[in-house]
Design an enzyme around this catalytic site. Sequence first.
Site, short mmCIF file in Angstrom:
data_model
loop_
_atom_site.label_atom_id
_atom_site.label_comp_id
_atom_site.label_asym_id
_atom_site.label_seq_id
_atom_site.Cartn_x
_atom_site.Cartn_y
_atom_site.Cartn_z
N ASP A 157 -15.95 -66.33 -36.95
CA ASP A 157 -15.79 -66.85 -38.31
C ASP A 157 -16.55 -68.17 -38.47
O ASP A 157 -17.19 -68.42 -39.49
CB ASP A 157 -14.30 -67.04 -38.62
CG ASP A 157 -13.52 -65.76 -38.40
OD1 ASP A 157 -13.83 -64.77 -39.06
OD2 ASP A 157 -12.62 -65.74 -37.53
N HIS A 185 -7.43 -64.96 -38.06
CA HIS A 185 -8.72 -64.23 -38.15
C HIS A 185 -8.48 -63.04 -39.08
O HIS A 185 -8.27 -61.91 -38.66
CB HIS A 185 -9.15 -63.77 -36.76
CG HIS A 185 -10.36 -62.86 -36.80
ND1 HIS A 185 -11.59 -63.27 -37.28
CD2 HIS A 185 -10.52 -61.57 -36.45
CE1 HIS A 185 -12.44 -62.27 -37.21
NE2 HIS A 185 -11.83 -61.22 -36.71
P1 NAD Z 1 -14.48 -49.59 -29.62
O1 NAD Z 1 -13.57 -48.54 -30.20
O2 NAD Z 1 -15.94 -49.34 -29.59
O3 NAD Z 1 -14.02 -49.95 -28.15
C1 NAD Z 1 -12.70 -50.18 -27.83
C2 NAD Z 1 -12.54 -49.74 -26.39
O4 NAD Z 1 -11.24 -50.16 -25.96
C3 NAD Z 1 -12.59 -48.22 -26.18
O5 NAD Z 1 -13.57 -47.92 -25.18
C4 NAD Z 1 -11.19 -47.86 -25.73
O6 NAD Z 1 -11.17 -46.79 -24.80
C5 NAD Z 1 -10.74 -49.18 -25.10
N1 NAD Z 1 -9.30 -49.37 -24.99
C6 NAD Z 1 -8.33 -48.99 -25.85
N2 NAD Z 1 -7.12 -49.31 -25.36
C7 NAD Z 1 -7.32 -49.94 -24.19
C8 NAD Z 1 -6.47 -50.49 -23.20
N3 NAD Z 1 -5.14 -50.46 -23.33
N4 NAD Z 1 -7.02 -51.03 -22.09
C9 NAD Z 1 -8.35 -51.06 -21.92
N5 NAD Z 1 -9.22 -50.52 -22.82
C10 NAD Z 1 -8.71 -49.97 -23.94
O7 NAD Z 1 -14.15 -50.93 -30.44
P2 NAD Z 1 -15.01 -52.28 -30.51
O8 NAD Z 1 -15.98 -52.17 -31.65
O9 NAD Z 1 -15.52 -52.62 -29.18
O10 NAD Z 1 -13.88 -53.31 -30.99
C11 NAD Z 1 -12.83 -53.67 -30.13
C12 NAD Z 1 -11.82 -54.54 -30.85
O11 NAD Z 1 -12.41 -55.81 -31.19
C13 NAD Z 1 -11.29 -53.97 -32.17
O12 NAD Z 1 -9.89 -54.21 -32.26
C14 NAD Z 1 -12.02 -54.79 -33.22
O13 NAD Z 1 -11.32 -54.83 -34.45
C15 NAD Z 1 -12.05 -56.13 -32.54
N6 NAD Z 1 -13.01 -57.12 -33.05
C16 NAD Z 1 -12.61 -58.42 -33.11
C17 NAD Z 1 -13.48 -59.40 -33.54
C18 NAD Z 1 -13.04 -60.84 -33.62
O14 NAD Z 1 -13.82 -61.67 -34.12
N7 NAD Z 1 -11.85 -61.23 -33.17
C19 NAD Z 1 -14.77 -59.05 -33.92
C20 NAD Z 1 -15.17 -57.72 -33.85
C21 NAD Z 1 -14.26 -56.75 -33.42
C1 LMR Z 2 -14.88 -58.91 -37.61
O1 LMR Z 2 -14.51 -59.99 -38.10
O2 LMR Z 2 -16.03 -58.47 -37.78
C2 LMR Z 2 -13.92 -58.13 -36.76
O3 LMR Z 2 -12.66 -58.75 -36.74
C3 LMR Z 2 -13.85 -56.70 -37.12
C4 LMR Z 2 -13.12 -56.49 -38.44
O4 LMR Z 2 -12.29 -55.60 -38.50
O5 LMR Z 2 -13.41 -57.21 -39.39
#
Ligand code: NAD
Ligand code: LMR
Length: 328
Positions: A157, A185
Amino acid sequence: MATTITITGAGGQIGYALLFRIAAGDMLGADEKVRLRLLEIPQGMAAAEGAALELQDGAFDLLEHVEVTDDPAVGFDGCNIALLVGARPRGPGMERGDLLAANAGIFGPQGEAISAHAASDVRVAVVGNPANTNALIAASHADGVPAERFTALTRLDENRARAQLALALDAPVSGIRRVAIWGNHSATQFPDISHATVDGRPIETALAERVGDVSAWQETTFIPRVAKRGAEIIEVRGSSSVASAASATIDHVRDWVHGTEWTSAGVVSFGEYGVPEGLVSSFPVRSVGGRWEIIEGLELDEWARARLDASVAELVDEREAVRALGMV
Ligand code: NAD
Ligand code: LMR
C-alpha cells in the site's frame, strides 16, 4: 551462517515471484547465504517441487539448500524468517475480509508450528489475506514468541501510494518519503500524506501547485486509488497482484532486518495512537537494531483521526469474527 527462510504457499503465484529474488540476494543482501523451506499443502506440492528444480537451475551463489515439504514441523524447523503467503486470494467483487473464514484456519496451526519449531529470533511477515487479522491469529497461537515478531504486509500500500504521488507530481518516486499507511490492509486503510515530503519539501505544498485543492484530491482521487488498487489489479489482470506483492514483501523484510527511518507495516499495537492493544494495525514505523518501532508523536487532525478510527473499527470487527470462530 545462512538464514533459513520459510515460504508458505511457495507453489503459488506470489511464492514463484519471491523465491528467485530471495535466492538472488534482493531481500537480505549480496553477502547473506540463504536456506529455503518451501511449505505447501499436498495440492501445491508439485508446483513447489517444480520451483525447487528451477531454483537449482538458477545456480544462485547464495542459495545453500532448498527443501519442499507439506509438513509444517519440517517447514518451520529452525526458521529465522517466515513469509506466510499460503492462503486463498480473492476474486472479482470480493473484499479481502471475505477471505476470513476460508483462510483464518491456516494461521493458528502455523503460529503453533512456528512456536514449536522456528529459531528463537524468528520474524514473521504475513502476506495471505486478510493479512492483519491472519497475523493476529498466528501471533495468538505462538506461545513464547513475542507478538511483535508477527507483522502484516502493508508495504504494498505504501509503495502504491508513493507511486501515485510520483505520478501526480511528475517526479521520481525516489524523492517521495514519509508516507504513512494506517489501519487495515483493506479498502478502509488510510494512506496519509500529511507528513510526506518530496525532495525534502512538504508534499502537500508541491501537490497544491499540481492538483489545486489537495484535500479534495485526497478524498476523491488519491485515497480511493490506493485503497482500491488491489481490486483494480484483479479487474485488469483477472487475478490478484503478484510481482508487486512479492517485491513489497522483500522491501518489508529487508528494511526490518537492515533498518530504515520510515516505512509502514502492520504491527501489534500496544495502544499507540489509541489503537486497541493486541490488534495488528498498520502504522508508520522505523526499524532500529532489527526491531520495528512505531513512530510516535505524529499529529492527526480530526479528519485523519476519523479515517484511522474507521479502519481500526474494521480490525476490531475482524477480531470479533475470528473470536466467534474460536480462532483467537
Ligand atoms: P495462489 O493461489 O497463487 O497461491 C497460494 C498458495 O498457497 C497455493 O499454492 C496453495 O496451495 C498454498 N496454500 C494454501 N493453504 C496453505 C497452507 N495451509 N500452507 C501452505 N500453503 C498453502 O495465491 P497468491 O496469488 O500467491 O496469493 C496468496 C495470498 O496473498 C492471497 O491470500 C492473497 O490475497 C494475498 N496477497 C496479499 C497481499 C498483501 O499486500 N498483503 C498482496 C497480494 C496478495
Ligand atoms: C492486493 O492488495 O493486491 C492484495 O491484497 C490482493 C487483493 O486481494 O487485493
